[in-house]
Design a protein around this motif. Structure first.
Motif, short mmCIF file in Angstrom:
data_model
loop_
_atom_site.label_atom_id
_atom_site.label_comp_id
_atom_site.label_asym_id
_atom_site.label_seq_id
_atom_site.Cartn_x
_atom_site.Cartn_y
_atom_site.Cartn_z
N UNK A 200 1.01 -1.11 0.10
CA UNK A 200 0.23 0.03 0.16
C UNK A 200 0.88 1.37 0.42
N UNK A 201 0.28 1.89 -0.89
CA UNK A 201 1.36 3.46 -1.07
C UNK A 201 -0.32 4.98 -0.84
N UNK A 202 0.26 6.01 -0.39
CA UNK A 202 -0.47 6.91 -0.53
C UNK A 202 -0.91 7.67 -0.47
N UNK A 203 0.12 7.57 -2.19
CA UNK A 203 -0.58 8.32 -3.92
C UNK A 203 -0.21 7.35 -4.90
N UNK A 204 -1.19 7.75 -5.43
CA UNK A 204 -0.97 6.94 -7.08
C UNK A 204 1.05 6.80 -7.20
N UNK A 205 1.61 8.98 -7.05
CA UNK A 205 2.88 8.76 -7.78
C UNK A 205 3.52 7.87 -7.04
N UNK A 206 3.82 7.39 -5.51
CA UNK A 206 4.80 6.84 -4.81
C UNK A 206 4.25 5.20 -5.36
N UNK A 207 2.73 5.44 -5.62
CA UNK A 207 3.00 3.42 -6.36
C UNK A 207 3.63 3.24 -7.00
N UNK A 208 3.46 3.55 -7.70
CA UNK A 208 3.95 3.94 -9.36
C UNK A 208 5.35 3.68 -9.85
N UNK A 209 5.83 4.98 -8.98
CA UNK A 209 7.30 4.74 -8.54
C UNK A 209 7.51 3.24 -7.75
N UNK A 210 7.06 2.95 -7.32
CA UNK A 210 7.95 1.74 -6.92
C UNK A 210 7.49 1.14 -7.79
N UNK A 211 6.69 0.85 -8.44
CA UNK A 211 5.94 -0.27 -9.53
C UNK A 211 7.33 -0.11 -10.04
N UNK A 212 8.09 1.13 -11.09
CA UNK A 212 8.79 1.03 -11.73
C UNK A 212 10.29 0.74 -11.38
N UNK A 213 10.31 0.78 -9.99
CA UNK A 213 11.90 0.01 -9.86
C UNK A 213 11.39 -1.00 -9.97
N UNK A 214 10.62 -1.79 -8.93
CA UNK A 214 10.62 -2.84 -9.70
C UNK A 214 11.04 -3.40 -10.69
N UNK A 215 10.56 -3.13 -11.76
CA UNK A 215 10.09 -3.40 -12.96
C UNK A 215 11.93 -3.12 -13.44
N UNK A 216 12.40 -2.44 -12.94
CA UNK A 216 13.72 -2.06 -13.84
C UNK A 216 14.80 -2.39 -12.78
N UNK A 217 14.73 -3.37 -11.59
CA UNK A 217 16.22 -4.57 -11.04
C UNK A 217 15.06 -5.54 -10.81
N UNK A 218 14.15 -5.19 -10.99
CA UNK A 218 13.39 -7.00 -10.84
C UNK A 218 12.58 -7.70 -12.41
N UNK A 219 13.02 -7.19 -12.91
CA UNK A 219 11.94 -7.07 -13.42
C UNK A 219 10.15 -7.30 -14.05
N UNK A 220 9.91 -6.99 -12.78
CA UNK A 220 7.90 -6.43 -12.01
C UNK A 220 7.86 -6.98 -10.49
N UNK A 221 6.26 -7.29 -10.09
CA UNK A 221 5.69 -7.55 -9.70
C UNK A 221 5.85 -8.40 -9.07
N UNK A 222 6.15 -9.55 -9.10
CA UNK A 222 5.88 -11.36 -9.00
C UNK A 222 4.99 -11.32 -8.33
N UNK A 223 3.51 -10.46 -9.14
CA UNK A 223 2.04 -11.46 -8.33
C UNK A 223 2.03 -9.96 -7.20
N UNK A 224 2.87 -9.42 -6.69
CA UNK A 224 2.35 -8.64 -5.55
C UNK A 224 0.64 -7.58 -6.32
N UNK A 225 -0.15 -7.22 -5.26
CA UNK A 225 -0.83 -6.50 -6.11
C UNK A 225 -0.45 -4.95 -5.28
N UNK A 226 -0.69 -3.77 -5.75
CA UNK A 226 -0.07 -2.82 -5.05
C UNK A 226 -1.20 -1.38 -5.04
N UNK A 227 -1.55 -1.11 -4.56
CA UNK A 227 -2.55 -0.36 -3.52
C UNK A 227 -2.50 0.77 -3.24
N UNK A 228 -3.27 2.11 -3.53
CA UNK A 228 -3.57 3.28 -3.00
C UNK A 228 -4.71 3.60 -1.92
#
Ligand code: F6P
Length: 464
Positions: A200-228
């Motif tokens: 969970x994140x407080x805003x869409x902006x921070x959730x998207x930043x996390x998703x982008x980091x996970x894609x950059x370093x690990x190639x994706x979220x590996x099935x984990x859901x992300x919510x705001x």
């Protein structure tokens, strides 16, 4: 090792809901804290809050086996805690997510960093083991914040049956800034978080930043859901508490301190209330106020900057230096412009909740100009509590911007002259406009009260 009588809902955070202090007589005094998570959890039953002992009083309580119902405090060794909390969480992870480094010289990831990282791992492991011991079969565990990024992964290994959530109360760094971290550390952090079923994140902006980091370093979220989940202000509590007798008293004192101009007109107020936190941008706020007085002489003697800057993280030299700078710039402004009857900046350093609420009631302008901030609840609280409506000067880098921008006067937090212009605009908003904006700000600020904020996360986790 599944507990037969374990809790159904568990929360884990570094700072818990209770603090013990040790009196001269050797007695322990317990004090309950407030905040979004405390009110959020209030309607949940069969719960356990796992937290760390922070000071000597807490450690003594753990040693004596003193505990509050529903709270388990972990007696992590003070050196381990200091390395994990001060060394890694507050000096590295906080700096990365708030983009606070002066990069020509820092960060430096050396042998000392690796030593502290081992403490961060041990501290996270202690939480994971305690949660694994305390949770009932299939229980929901909600892990909080950057202190405990490794807990979801560690706990998943110990207890695959659990529903694990993690919530970030901070921003998340953009990809290029997250790349400051050594690759193995960045990956360990992300994999730790992705051990959760849901983040969970407080805003869409921070959730998207996390998703982008996970894609950059690990190639994706590996099935984990992300919510705001945009935590809102607790309107019922704030409205009731801000009209208690101690707040009325503080309000009368504040009014007297702010005073009136030479012609008898009550002075206007620009109010800020913060922990003295590097990301809050208190010093640039003072520079902006000074620029207002420099460039618009009509405001001299007519406005007071009420700045409450309460001590925070004083174990860290950089926080102590920052506090000294807040004091120095305040003194400079007061020496340059103050008169026998007018103190342009009234700085308050002693944490006083009733006085903070009084300042919310009095505010003509609320100044919330952080460099970067997960949400910033002060921006949400002042419009709710304000007696006569207030104008909100709000940084575009605060999480609250996503919900409040339309009715605020928005600023780039680094732009001091722009912030001074925004203060002038806010001080001169026509009264009708100010009233209407305050109503809309208060409605947006209270859209998701803490209890609902927590229940939504719990429901989303259980629905997976
Ligand atoms: O914003 C993140 C956060 O962990 C908040 O949840 C909390 O209010 C704040 O930082 C407190 O920091 P500390 O426990 O270091 O005083």
């Amino acid at each position: 090792m599944v507990s037969q009588h374990g809790a159904q809902v568990l929360v884990a955070s570094n700072r818990g809901p209770i603090t013990y202090s040790l009196g001269d007589d050797g007695e322990l005094d317990a004090r309950r804290g407030g905040g979004g998570l405390v009110s959020g959890l209030s309607s949940v039953s069969d719960k356990l809050w796992v937290c760390s002992a922070l000071g000597d009083g807490d450690r003594e309580a753990v040693r004596r086996g003193v505990s509050e119902d529903g709270v388990r405090m972990l007696g992590i060794a003070p050196e381990t805690h200091a390395d994990a909390y001060n060394g890694i969480a507050n000096s590295v992870l906080w700096f990365v997510h708030h983009m606070l480094y002066q990069t020509p010289l820092e960060p430096v990831f050396d042998a000392e960093f690796r030593r502290q990282w081992a403490a961060y791992e041990a501290y996270n492991r202690a939480f994971a083991e305690a949660l694994a011991e305390e949770a009932a079969e299939g229980a929901a565990v909600l892990v909080q914040d950057y202190h405990l990024c490794l807990v979801p992964g560690l706990l998943r290994e110990l207890r695959p049956d659990l529903r694990i959530g993690h919530f970030s109360h901070t921003p998340w760094a953009p990809v290029d800034y997250f790349r400051l971290l050594p690759d193995d550390i960045a990956e360990q952090l992300l994999r730790g978080m992705l051990g959760a079923d849901r983040l969970g994140f407080l805003t869409r902006r921070w959730a998207d930043a996390f998703t982008a980091c996970a894609e950059d370093r690990l190639g994706g979220l590996d099935g984990t859901e992300v919510g705001v989940h945009g935590l809102g202000a607790d309107a019922d509590f704030l409205r009731a508490r801000s009209h208690e007798a101690d707040v009325d008293e503080r309000l009368a004192e504040l009014r007297a301190d702010v005073g009136a101009a030479a012609d008898g007109t009550p002075r206007r107020t620009v109010v800020r209330v913060d922990r003295t936190e590097l990301s809050k941008n208190i010093v640039r706020g003072l520079h902006a106020f000074r620029h207002l007085l420099d460039t618009r002489p009509e405001w001299r003697d007519r406005v007071v900057h009420v700045a409450f800057a309460y001590p925070s993280r004083q174990d860290l030299a950089v926080y102590r230096d920052y506090m000294a700078e807040v004091q120095r710039v305040t003194d400079e402004i007061n020496a340059a412009y103050g008169t026998d009857t007018w103190t342009p900046v009234q700085l308050g350093l002693k944490d006083d909740f009733a006085r903070s609420l009084a300042s919310y009631r009095l505010a003509d302008v609320a100044l919330v100009n952080p460099i970067r901030d997960g949400m910033n609840l002060v921006a949400k609280e002042i419009p709710v509590v304000s007696d006569d409506g207030c104008a909100l000067v709000l940084s575009r880098e605060a999480g609250a911007y996503e919900e409040l921008a339309d009715d605020a006067v928005t600023v780039n937090p680094y732009d001091v002259t722009g912030t001074a212009d925004a203060l002038h605009e806010a001080l001169t908003l026509p009264p009708g406009d100010r009233t209407e904006r305050t109503k809309r700000l208060a409605a947006a600020a209270t859209a998701l009260p803490p209890q609902q904020w927590f229940l939504d996360q719990l429901e989303a986790l259980r629905a997976l």
